[in-house]
Design an enzyme around this catalytic site. Structure first.
Site, PDB file in Angstrom:
ATOM      1  N   GLN A   1       0.848  -1.195   0.000  1.00  0.00           N
ATOM      2  CA  GLN A   1       0.000   0.000   0.000  1.00  0.00           C
ATOM      3  C   GLN A   1       0.885   1.247   0.000  1.00  0.00           C
ATOM      4  O   GLN A   1       1.890   1.316   0.683  1.00  0.00           O
ATOM      5  CB  GLN A   1      -0.901  -0.067   1.251  1.00  0.00           C
TER       6      GLN A   1
ATOM      7  N   ASP B   1     -11.940   9.708   5.463  1.00  0.00           N
ATOM      8  CA  ASP B   1     -10.835   9.324   4.575  1.00  0.00           C
ATOM      9  C   ASP B   1     -11.172   9.855   3.178  1.00  0.00           C
ATOM     10  O   ASP B   1     -11.920   9.233   2.438  1.00  0.00           O
ATOM     11  CB  ASP B   1     -10.702   7.784   4.588  1.00  0.00           C
TER      12      ASP B   1
ATOM     13  N   GLU C   1      -2.497  15.378   4.016  1.00  0.00           N
ATOM     14  CA  GLU C   1      -1.412  14.871   3.190  1.00  0.00           C
ATOM     15  C   GLU C   1      -1.295  15.641   1.874  1.00  0.00           C
ATOM     16  O   GLU C   1      -2.289  15.806   1.153  1.00  0.00           O
ATOM     17  CB  GLU C   1      -1.668  13.389   2.888  1.00  0.00           C
TER      18      GLU C   1
ATOM     19  N   ARG D   1       8.172   4.360   1.027  1.00  0.00           N
ATOM     20  CA  ARG D   1       8.239   4.561   2.487  1.00  0.00           C
ATOM     21  C   ARG D   1       8.925   3.410   3.221  1.00  0.00           C
ATOM     22  O   ARG D   1       9.195   3.522   4.414  1.00  0.00           O
ATOM     23  CB  ARG D   1       6.849   4.808   3.071  1.00  0.00           C
TER      24      ARG D   1
ATOM     25  N   HIS E   1       2.820  12.188   3.469  1.00  0.00           N
ATOM     26  CA  HIS E   1       1.642  11.724   4.217  1.00  0.00           C
ATOM     27  C   HIS E   1       1.758  12.209   5.663  1.00  0.00           C
ATOM     28  O   HIS E   1       1.927  11.424   6.596  1.00  0.00           O
ATOM     29  CB  HIS E   1       1.659  10.190   4.131  1.00  0.00           C
TER      30      HIS E   1
END
Ligand code: BG6
Length: 298
Positions: free
Chosen positions: A88, A208, A267, A93, A163
């Site tokens: 994801q 979200d 973000e 990251r 993020h």
């Protein structure tokens, strides 16, 4: 120095859990950055509270995402529809970035720079050559730039994001300004496209949303902490706003049932319809600048 239990002081060039961590103390703020993910874990203005949220339950393990700070999303946002096994938010990251700079400069700013290029592992999930650079400066403000250069012979399309997780006094008492009258993809309502009314965002449940086609500066208004966090950006057309609320947070081992109330993500991204297509040798620059202002009351 930090007195936040989630962010114990980290001497320059040490480790936290399994991860190499750089700690820089500038004249106005301190900065902790993990080489894995070029991940800003803490930015704390001198004499002030931490600005970025870090989950006390976060993992600091090789190959696992860190829950808090500023994860770097690249080269796709969210889940990859064509490959459910792909990580994801992309491999950026959790990849090992090379640190190319880490110092306090003549102005007293803490500056660090990290680079990542394609390798056998990245090409397995995303078959392109690229050169990524993450630059961070912690001073009276926090400034982060993510540069992506296409070093391939063909164009590619990518999603990206900074993020950022922010500490808030109480998610039910904050407001987010700047996204009034803006369309968003509602990720808790089957990705339906909706329009924010001409009012600030407030929270009373899981939220979200990918706000798209917006270059607006956002403000987190937090009367409980008597501060405004101002998030300005450039090279970004989407802003994602996220809080998992109690139910989802309770199912996340690295967040837990108690910590969601003190965090919000705003973000700086290019996600969904705002993904970027880059021609060979072209570079895209995504930037965020975070400042904190004191307020006297609500
Ligand atoms: C946000 C997404 O950007 O990140 C959410 O919009 C997601 O859908 C959240 O839940 C956290 O993602 P992750 O992979 O760090 O758990």
């Amino acid at each position: 120095m930090s007195d936040d239990p989630a962010n114990p002081p980290v001497p320059s060039g040490t480790t936290r859990g399994e991860l190499a961590m750089l700690r820089l103390s500038g004249t106005h703020s301190s900065l902790d950055v993990a080489s894995q993910g070029a991940h800003v874990c803490n930015w704390q203005p001198d004499g002030g509270e931490p600005v970025l949220f870090m989950s006390p339950k976060s993992h600091f393990l090789k190959g696992k995402a860190i829950r808090g700070g500023v994860p770097v999303i690249f080269p796709w946002f969210g889940k990859r529809e064509d490959d459910p096994t792909a990580p994801q938010h992309g491999f950026g990251r959790i990849a090992g970035w090379k640190r190319t700079r880490g110092m306090v400069d003549q102005r007293g700013a803490a500056v660090a720079e990290f680079q990542l290029e394609d390798n056998d592992s990245t090409r397995k999930s995303w078959p392109f050559s690229f050169a990524a650079k993450l630059s961070v400066e912690g001073h009276t403000r926090l400034h982060i730039t993510l540069e992506i250069k296409n070093t391939d012979s063909k164009p590619f399309t990518f999603g990206a994001g900074l993020h950022s997780y922010f500490c808030v006094s109480d998610i039910e008492r904050i407001k987010i300004l700047g996204l009034e009258d803006t369309h968003y993809i509602d990720q808790v309502a089957a990705n339906e496209v909706r329009k924010q009314a001409n009012e600030a965002i407030t929270f009373d449940g899981e939220l979200d949303r990918i706000y798209f086609d917006t270059a607006a500066t956002c403000v987190i208004l937090d009367p409980g902490k008597k501060r405004r966090i101002v998030i300005a950006k450039s090279g970004s057309k989407s802003t994602v706003v996220w809080n998992p609320w109690a139910g989802k947070a309770g199912s996340m081992a690295d967040l837990g049932a108690d910590n969601w109330r003190g965090m919000v993500c705003v973000e700086t991204t290019n996600a969904g319809p705002d993904s970027i297509t880059l021609a060979p040798l072209a570079t895209h620059r995504l930037e965020t600048t975070i400042t904190v202002e004191r307020i006297d009351s609500a």
